[in-house]
Enzyme design. Structure first.
Site, PDB file in Angstrom:
ATOM      1  N   HIS A 139       2.564   5.796   0.125  1.00 23.51           N
ATOM      2  CA  HIS A 139       2.700   4.442  -0.413  1.00 23.51           C
ATOM      3  C   HIS A 139       1.343   3.728  -0.422  1.00 23.51           C
ATOM      4  O   HIS A 139       0.953   3.135  -1.432  1.00 23.51           O
ATOM      5  CB  HIS A 139       3.715   3.659   0.435  1.00 23.51           C
ATOM      6  CG  HIS A 139       3.880   2.235   0.027  1.00 23.51           C
ATOM      7  ND1 HIS A 139       4.924   1.810  -0.749  1.00 23.51           N
ATOM      8  CD2 HIS A 139       3.124   1.136   0.290  1.00 23.51           C
ATOM      9  CE1 HIS A 139       4.807   0.513  -0.952  1.00 23.51           C
ATOM     10  NE2 HIS A 139       3.725   0.073  -0.325  1.00 23.51           N
ATOM     11  N   GLU A 140       0.621   3.821   0.697  1.00 22.87           N
ATOM     12  CA  GLU A 140      -0.679   3.157   0.779  1.00 22.87           C
ATOM     13  C   GLU A 140      -1.708   3.823  -0.142  1.00 22.87           C
ATOM     14  O   GLU A 140      -2.578   3.151  -0.690  1.00 22.87           O
ATOM     15  CB  GLU A 140      -1.188   3.130   2.224  1.00 22.87           C
ATOM     16  CG  GLU A 140      -0.289   2.377   3.193  1.00 22.87           C
ATOM     17  CD  GLU A 140       0.101   0.978   2.746  1.00 22.87           C
ATOM     18  OE1 GLU A 140      -0.738   0.296   2.113  1.00 22.87           O
ATOM     19  OE2 GLU A 140       1.223   0.557   3.030  1.00 22.87           O
ATOM     20  N   HIS A 146      -1.511   2.289  -3.590  1.00 26.34           N
ATOM     21  CA  HIS A 146      -2.326   1.068  -3.682  1.00 26.34           C
ATOM     22  C   HIS A 146      -3.799   1.440  -3.847  1.00 26.34           C
ATOM     23  O   HIS A 146      -4.500   0.907  -4.718  1.00 26.34           O
ATOM     24  CB  HIS A 146      -2.203   0.235  -2.393  1.00 26.34           C
ATOM     25  CG  HIS A 146      -0.892  -0.435  -2.194  1.00 26.34           C
ATOM     26  ND1 HIS A 146      -0.397  -1.398  -3.040  1.00 26.34           N
ATOM     27  CD2 HIS A 146       0.029  -0.302  -1.200  1.00 26.34           C
ATOM     28  CE1 HIS A 146       0.762  -1.825  -2.587  1.00 26.34           C
ATOM     29  NE2 HIS A 146       1.053  -1.170  -1.474  1.00 26.34           N
TER      30      HIS A 146
END
Length: 148
Positions: A69-70, A73
């Site tokens: 998920h990170e 980003h």
């Protein structure tokens, strides 16, 4: 189970190469001060911070999802695309890589429940927030409330 920052960086780089076909070149670190999230990406520093509690309480598979998920980003930010949670490109990349949109709540961080009982009719109430028993009454009979 202990993991060093070098092992964490290697693991993040391996996940980045496997799911994004790109290397992870910046910093990743544990931040035990994170309380309500599994991780965060700081665009100004190009740093990923991860909550170590998620690794120890929920295991490697859940933690791998947080890293992915990170990384969504991170890679979108580097490419100059929309990297925020509301951006269409971010949502598409989450789906493409099989990354979770949100992380599971920690078992150790169970929400506190306040219980009250009416002194007249014995009606019980459960609330997430405290209730001012001098100000509020029972909704059923208008009797006084008492904390259980």
């Amino acid at each position: 189970m202990s993991i060093s920052n070098e092992q964490l960086h290697q693991w993040t780089d391996d996940i980045s190469r496997a799911y994004f076909q790109k290397p992870f070149l910046d910093d990743v670190m544990f931040n035990p001060r994170l309380r309500t999230t599994g991780g965060r990406y700081i665009p100004s520093k190009r740093v990923i911070e991860l909550n170590p509690k998620y690794l120890f309480e929920l295991g490697e598979e859940e933690f791998k999802g947080i890293i992915k998920h990170e990384l969504c980003h991170y890679h979108l930010h580097i490419e100059g695309k929309g990297y925020g949670h509301r951006d269409r490109e971010f949502k598409e990349l989450l789906k493409k890589t099989g990354s979770p949109r949100h992380c599971k709540p920690l078992p150790s961080e169970k929400p506190k429940v306040h219980r009250y009982v009416c002194t007249s009719c014995s009606q019980e109430y459960e609330r997430k927030r405290r209730v001012d028993t001098k100000r509020y009454r029972c909704g059923k009979c208008k009797g006084h409330l008492k904390k259980m």
